[in-house]
Write a protein that holds these residues in place. Structure first.
Motif, PDB file in Angstrom:
ATOM      1  N   LEU A 408       0.667   8.623  45.992  1.00  0.00           N
ATOM      2  CA  LEU A 408       2.094   8.813  45.734  1.00  0.00           C
ATOM      3  C   LEU A 408       2.460  10.290  45.733  1.00  0.00           C
ATOM      4  N   SER A 409       1.549  11.128  45.254  1.00  0.00           N
ATOM      5  CA  SER A 409       1.896  12.550  45.219  1.00  0.00           C
ATOM      6  C   SER A 409       2.027  13.101  46.639  1.00  0.00           C
ATOM      7  N   SER A 412       5.258  11.872  47.878  1.00  0.00           N
ATOM      8  CA  SER A 412       6.302  12.594  47.166  1.00  0.00           C
ATOM      9  C   SER A 412       6.536  13.967  47.778  1.00  0.00           C
ATOM     10  N   ALA A 536       8.095   2.921  43.420  1.00  0.00           N
ATOM     11  CA  ALA A 536       7.625   4.241  43.006  1.00  0.00           C
ATOM     12  C   ALA A 536       8.019   5.295  44.035  1.00  0.00           C
ATOM     13  N   VAL A 539      11.718   5.981  43.789  1.00  0.00           N
ATOM     14  CA  VAL A 539      12.031   6.811  42.617  1.00  0.00           C
ATOM     15  C   VAL A 539      11.704   8.268  42.923  1.00  0.00           C
ATOM     16  N   GLN A 540      10.599   8.476  43.617  1.00  0.00           N
ATOM     17  CA  GLN A 540      10.258   9.847  44.005  1.00  0.00           C
ATOM     18  C   GLN A 540      11.355  10.426  44.897  1.00  0.00           C
ATOM     19  N   LEU A 542      14.493   9.497  45.060  1.00  0.00           N
ATOM     20  CA  LEU A 542      15.722   9.718  44.307  1.00  0.00           C
ATOM     21  C   LEU A 542      15.636  11.003  43.510  1.00  0.00           C
ATOM     22  N   ARG A 543      14.488  11.210  42.889  1.00  0.00           N
ATOM     23  CA  ARG A 543      14.306  12.425  42.105  1.00  0.00           C
ATOM     24  C   ARG A 543      14.505  13.643  43.000  1.00  0.00           C
TER      25      ARG A 543
ATOM     26  N   LEU B 173      15.515  10.713  35.635  1.00  0.00           N
ATOM     27  CA  LEU B 173      14.944  10.370  36.933  1.00  0.00           C
ATOM     28  C   LEU B 173      13.634  11.118  37.150  1.00  0.00           C
ATOM     29  N   GLU B 174      13.638  12.340  36.728  1.00  0.00           N
ATOM     30  CA  GLU B 174      12.414  13.137  36.837  1.00  0.00           C
ATOM     31  C   GLU B 174      11.302  12.503  36.014  1.00  0.00           C
ATOM     32  N   SER B 177      10.026   9.582  37.782  1.00  0.00           N
ATOM     33  CA  SER B 177       9.180   9.976  38.907  1.00  0.00           C
ATOM     34  C   SER B 177       7.799  10.392  38.415  1.00  0.00           C
ATOM     35  N   GLY B 180       5.933   7.376  37.588  1.00  0.00           N
ATOM     36  CA  GLY B 180       5.490   6.753  38.835  1.00  0.00           C
ATOM     37  C   GLY B 180       4.195   7.378  39.326  1.00  0.00           C
ATOM     38  N   LEU B 181       4.139   8.696  39.261  1.00  0.00           N
ATOM     39  CA  LEU B 181       2.932   9.390  39.709  1.00  0.00           C
ATOM     40  C   LEU B 181       1.742   9.016  38.824  1.00  0.00           C
ATOM     41  N   SER B 184       0.621   5.441  39.624  1.00  0.00           N
ATOM     42  CA  SER B 184       0.264   5.076  40.992  1.00  0.00           C
ATOM     43  C   SER B 184      -1.238   5.079  41.240  1.00  0.00           C
ATOM     44  N   GLN B 344      -1.400  15.895  36.119  1.00  0.00           N
ATOM     45  CA  GLN B 344       0.051  16.047  36.161  1.00  0.00           C
ATOM     46  C   GLN B 344       0.578  16.827  34.960  1.00  0.00           C
TER      47      GLN B 344
END
Lengths: 695, 475
Positions: A408-409, A412, A536, A539-540, A542-543, B173-174, B177, B180-181, B184, B344
């Protein structure tokens, strides 16, 4: 010897034949067959006038010129009659009215094409020799003659049939390099010719650049290396001016960048070969390794000093292996032949065969061979010539990394590249009118380039840099010319179907709507990845997009919520809606009502969202449906909105078997609807009320 | 105060009534009194069920006592008996919220009572859990010898709710995100929750789980209550078993239950004081779930989420004011998750900084001139004036508000869809307003707006537009 050449060519042809499939062949840069041909009998050579984008072929007594900038190649050349004599150099004036011919190293002849008058200009002193000349659009002078003792700035006095010397910049000169694209002349002096000094002749005036020394590695046997004009190139990339200097011994390409008051070394790029030449295609630097016949691609804005992709040969596309063997011109397919001259920025002249090739990039091939997604996307986002193709590729790359389920990173950061490119353009295009912008960062000389798109490239550039700030007046014109000029690649790419407006199609940047249509929706339809991962990723996105302050289309939120609902993550939907992580919209409200069938809380939230986004009609329908009559009536009264017919409220109230409620609704109708008391409906419901209340 | 938990299905035969009792407080209450309370309650429930089968008895008011009934699971009742303090009767809804909260946290850590009873019909396990957990919870409400039960001063607060902060959507939202990271890495859907100071920032749990976990976190995990060093934690030489022993010794009701059998059951004690401390790497650890043998590391904490009724492991990371809770399905993955979090960490840091920048301090939710509480019933969240601001209100205003809320509670119980608006003028010239609609409630006290009803109503409308998205507009 002839047969030997032919054998070699046969091999080459066979090898090329295998590449004939076109874009499937592995090559990042290609030249498109057929080339531009100028087979004039008795030609003395081929030259390219980069100021007017003219291909010039002098013969004894005539000069043929073709404009090579337009899409369709004109079949008939323009012919200008000249007197007999040697032709060392030819250039048309910028308005193409005057033809200047370097007759000898002391004399230039000027011919007015309209009245065919001509005059000759010679060196003042016998000791100096003319090295060359060029036309400028700078206000002070029209033509600059470079001699061994410096620059002569002349203005043209047509009436008097002579040049008037405006200014003389004295300096000993061994050789010089000039490109019209940059309006920059570099003069070499010194015993090794390593001292370079430059002037820019722009519409804003003349700028003198500080002197700087070329740097090259000393050979071991202490033989002095003399820098020649083949070692130095002026390149324009992303609106910045660079001097590229090859260092054959170190196999390096040294980069100097010109600022208004400084020349700053930008480091060196490895060329892996001594014999190299340079082209610039769509702001990408192409280093041709002449001996090994391969091309290295560099992007000056990329952070790394390594080529974008592995060196691959230049490809000749769609070459039909001459099925007319009688034609001796078949060997024109030999790449990097002896007659090849690389002309700024992306033209190859084949003196041997009288051909002109234009180099183009194969973005698909670059995309296919690069593994670093983020830098590849950044590269694609900077492309201008094949913008639509770049956009399409960007989308498909993104789709594939999501479907491959990369980390995901990684996804992203790829998304960040796209949003920041789009955000940048959006921000800069919102500043001022396009015209105003054009003058603030003018002379985006690479043709067909969008000013807005260009801002990205310039974003990093220094304010003090010698951009084309001084070229203001000419810029608009240059831009317009540019528009008409190399359209070829752009038109070709715009024929690729991409459901976009014309304006957007010309930029490689991907808007949020396009992300939705071409990436997220496509992946969702294909059910290629599990919902949670797509969520996911979204969302990335959107951010990233919100950080760039992009406007997100409601559809994106709808899809997000739909995906979450599919996984039954109702609590999460509730949270993100309440926290306004997803922006309210009517489409989203309707989606929530849809999901509400499974989760009653979401139905409530959806109803409330209808109110928030002022979707009066749908909101009132909802309230009616839910039997929240008084709430609905109050809403009508307070917001003074058009309502469904009041009969529906009355019917709903009567159906509820609650006479207090019915009385309230009836009262409201009487108050709110004039003359309601005299209608049949009033009578009807009044009698119902009387009956019910007396029960 | 008395608190009793009983299962009305148990001990049906005469002489076995005591088997109904799962928990009783005070711990030293004689058995006959326990039985009489259970008997009275059961009688009332059975009687009232005749008239209202779905929601039987809720509250019984006696001369000196109030009995609050809460059916936490079908046939499992919690009864709270509180002494009345003069004329001022705190609305029973406030007590019921307290019981709901208590049960919510209990269920989070020990699972459903009924399913525990199914697995262990003797009810040892459930009793152990309750006897370990509830006294700790009550202990939290003790200040010296007095017990802090809800009073009328708490009318602008509510137990079993989650306090949220008004944060810019972009920061949320941040946060999403970032989560999410973090999630994942495995591909297995996980749950998460983020707190900033004592406010909830984000949660993917069901509202009930969110409420329970949030309330617990505020009690034990947020920076102001967590021990900051491991040294402190280890020095404590965890005394869980001894605590348990003392509990058990006071609880000998049936001879057949041996103390030794209790020893075999390892019961976690999440509400133990100083249960959590922060390690140097930023993760929170706790011995409340026991240790891996003598001198071993702490057992990974686990919770029961309502979603799927599955045991889930908990990993907590804290960076300054930010507390991050991750819920993962297997204990083995905790190490991997921790690595992911450390990877992270810089993003977590950035998020914390942004929140700190936006946060207006402990009075962040204060709106000058207003004392308010906005309650979202379906999410169980509230936005409310900070307690120190509520404390400036006159007793009279609060008493009126308490009454208004009591009335509204009754109204809510009667119908599914409440749509009410009330605005009262108190004797001390304050305006007390309550609005309830579509799952939202707004209570406002205006002590300065000593003007007309119209002015007060306008002021509340203004508040509603700005802070409640216009949900509760006056008509």
């Amino acid at each position: 010897m002839c047969s030997g050449v032919n054998n070699g060519l046969c091999e080459a042809r066979m090898a090329l034949g295998s590449y004939d499939s076109g874009s499937g062949a592995m090559s990042h840069a290609y030249i498109q067959y057929p080339p531009f041909r100028c087979d004039i009998p008795g030609a003395l050579g081929v030259t390219y006038d980069d100021a007017n984008k003219l291909l010039l072929v002098p013969t004894l007594g005539e000069i043929y010129s073709w404009s090579v900038s337009s899409d369709t190649l004109p079949s008939d050349p323009v012919v200008v009659k000249i007197s007999q004599g040697p032709v060392l150099g030819v250039r048309f004036s910028l308005d193409c009215k005057i033809l200047a011919i370097l007759r000898s190293n002391t004399e230039i002849e000027f011919i007015n094409r309209e009245d065919c008058n001509s005059f000759k200009q010679s060196c003042k002193s016998s000791s100096e020799r003319i090295l060359g000349f060029f036309w400028t659009d700078c206000p002070d002078c029209d033509v600059v003659i470079v001699t061994t003792s410096g620059l002569e700035l002349n203005s043209l006095c047509l009436g008097k049939g002579k040049l008037k010397l405006v200014e003389k910049k004295k300096q000993s000169v061994s050789w010089f390099v000039y490109t019209h694209e940059s309006r920059l002349v570099l003069l070499a002096s010194g015993t090794q010719c390593k001292t370079l000094s430059g002037y820019q002749f722009s519409a804003g005036g003349i700028v003198r650049l500080p002197k700087f020394d070329a740097n090259f590695t000393k050979s071991e046997n202490h033989r002095t290396f003399v820098l020649s004009s083949e070692n130095v190139f002026i390149a324009t990339m992303y609106g910045r001016l660079y001097c590229l200097q090859t260092d054959p011994l170190a196999k390096m390409l040294h980069i100097h960048r010109f600022y208004r008051d400084a020349v700053i070394s930008q480091g060196s790029l490895p060329t892996y070969a001594s014999n190299v030449s340079v082209s610039v295609v769509d702001n990408v630097l192409l280093v041709h390794q002449i001996d090994s016949k391969v091309v290295l691609l560099y992007d000056i804005l990329a952070n790394t000093k390594v080529p974008i992709s592995a060196p691959l040969p230049l490809l000749l596309r769609q070459y039909k292996p001459a099925n007319s063997p009688e034609k001796p011109g078949a060997d024109e397919s030999s790449l990097y032949g002896e007659g090849w001259v690389f002309v700024n920025p992306d033209v190859i002249l084949d003196h041997t065969h009288g051909l002109l090739w234009k180099i183009q990039l194969d973005l698909e091939a670059v995309a296919a061979s690069s593994s670093d997604v983020s830098s590849l996307l950044a590269f694609l986002q900077r492309r201008k010539c094949e913008a639509a193709k770049a956009k399409q590729l960007s989308c498909s790359i993104l789709r594939s990394i999501i479907m491959e389920r990369r980390s995901l990173s990684q996804v992203s950061s790829a998304l960040d590249v796209l949003t920041s490119a789009f955000g940048h353009v959006k921000r800069s295009s919102s500043k001022g009118t396009p015209i105003g912008r054009m003058s603030s960062m003018p002379l985006i000389l690479t043709p067909g380039m969008q000013p807005a798109a260009f801002a990205t490239a310039l974003a990093i550039s220094n304010a003090a840099e010698l951009s084309y700030g001084s070229l203001r007046a000419s810029s608009a014109r240059a831009f317009i010319n540019g528009e008409q000029e190399i359209r070829e690649p752009e038109q070709e790419s715009s024929s690729i179907r991409f459901s976009e407006t014309e304006n957007q199609a010309a930029s490689p940047h991907v808007s949020p709507q396009e992300m939705l249509d071409n990436v997220f929706a496509v992946i969702d339809e294909g059910m290629a990845v599990e919902n949670s991962f797509l969520v996911a990723v979204m969302v990335q996105y959107l951010r990233s997009a919100r950080a760039e302050q992009l406007t997100i289309p409601p559809g994106l939120y709808v899809l997000l919520v739909r995906l979450l609902a599919r996984d039954k993550c109702y609590a999460r939907i509730q949270h993100i809606v309440a926290d306004q992580v997803v922006e309210p919209s009517k489409a989203l409200a309707l989606e929530l009502l849809d999901i509400g069938a499974q989760c009653s809380q979401l139905e409530e939230i959806g109803t409330d969202m209808l109110r928030q986004v002022h979707a009066h009609k749908d909101y009132l329908e909802r309230l009616l449906h839910k039997g929240r009559l008084l709430e609905g009536l109050r809403y009508i009264r307070q917001n003074k909105v058009e309502s469904p017919p009041c009969v529906r409220f009355l019917e709903a109230a009567a159906a509820k078997d609650n006479f207090v409620l019915l009385a309230s609704v009836l009262r409201f109708c009487c108050d709110f609807v004039s003359t309601f008391e005299h209608t049949a409906e009033f009578e009807k419901f009044y009698s119902i009320l009387k009956r019910d209340s007396s029960k | 105060m008395q608190l009793c938990v009983f299962d009305s299905r148990r001990g049906q035969q005469e002489g076995h009534e005591l088997d109904k009792v799962l928990f009783f407080y005070p711990l030293d209450c004689p058995l006959p009194s326990q039985l009489s309370l259970v008997g009275l309650s059961e009688g009332l429930i059975t009687f009232s069920r005749i008239f209202s089968p779905d929601s039987p008895c809720e509250f019984m008011e006696a001369e000196r006592h109030g009995h609050i009934f809460y059916e936490c699971e079908p046939d499992i009742w919690m009864i709270l008996v509180v002494e009345k303090d003069g004329d001022q009767v705190t609305r029973d809804g406030a007590y019921r919220s307290l019981l709901r909260e208590l049960y919510g946290i209990f269920r989070l850590f020990y699972g459903k009572i009924s399913s525990r009873l199914e697995n262990n019909p003797v009810a040892d396990v459930v009793r152990n859990c309750l006897y370990v957990f509830v006294p700790d919870y009550i202990g939290d409400m003790m200040a010296g010898k007095t017990l802090w039960l809800p009073t009328i001063s708490d009318s602008l607060a509510e137990h079993a709710t989650v306090r949220i902060l008004s944060v810019e959507p972009d920061i949320l939202l941040e946060c999403q995100s970032l989560l999410g990271l973090l999630e994942s890495w495995s591909g297995v859907p996980q749950q998460s929750m983020v707190l900033f100071h004592n406010y909830l920032i984000s949660s993917t749990l069901l509202p009930a789980d969110t409420m329970a976990m949030y309330t617990y976190a505020v009690l034990r995990m947020i920076p102001s209550v967590v021990s900051q060093s491991f040294a402190q934690g280890s020095k404590r030489s965890y005394t869980r078993h001894s605590v348990l022993n003392s509990v058990v010794s006071t609880f000998v009701t049936e001879p057949k239950r041996s103390v030794s059998s209790l020893h075999e059951q390892t019961v976690s004690q999440p509400l133990h004081h100083d249960a959590w401390w922060q390690d140097v790497d930023g993760f929170l650890s706790s011995f409340a779930w026991g240790a891996d043998g003598p001198g071993g590391g702490a057992v990974i904490p686990s919770v029961w989420l309502q979603e799927g009724e599955k045991m889930t492991y908990l990993c907590v990371y804290q960076h300054r004011a930010l507390t991050l809770l991750m819920f993962i399905p297997s204990a083995e993955s905790v190490a991997l998750l921790r690595k992911q979090i450390i990877d992270q960490a810089d993003k977590i840091q950035v998020l914390e900084e942004k929140l700190t920048k936006q946060w207006g301090g402990s009075n962040a939710m204060h709106v000058p001139g207003y004392r308010y509480m906005h309650h979202d019933l379906s999410r169980r969240t509230i936005k409310a004036s900070p307690p120190n601001k509520v404390a400036t209100l006159a007793k009279e205003s609060l008493a009126v508000l308490n009454k208004v809320r009591g009335e509204l509670d009754k109204e809510k119980n009667r119908s599914d869809h409440t749509d009410k608006e009330l605005c009262l003028r108190t004797k001390n010239n304050a305006w007390v307003s309550a609005r309830a609609r579509a799952g939202h409630e707004l209570y406002v006290v205006l002590e300065k707006a000593s003007d007309t009803l119209l002015v007060a109503s306008d002021a509340i409308d203004k508040f509603n537009k700005r802070h409640c998205e216009g949900r509760l507009s006056s008509d």
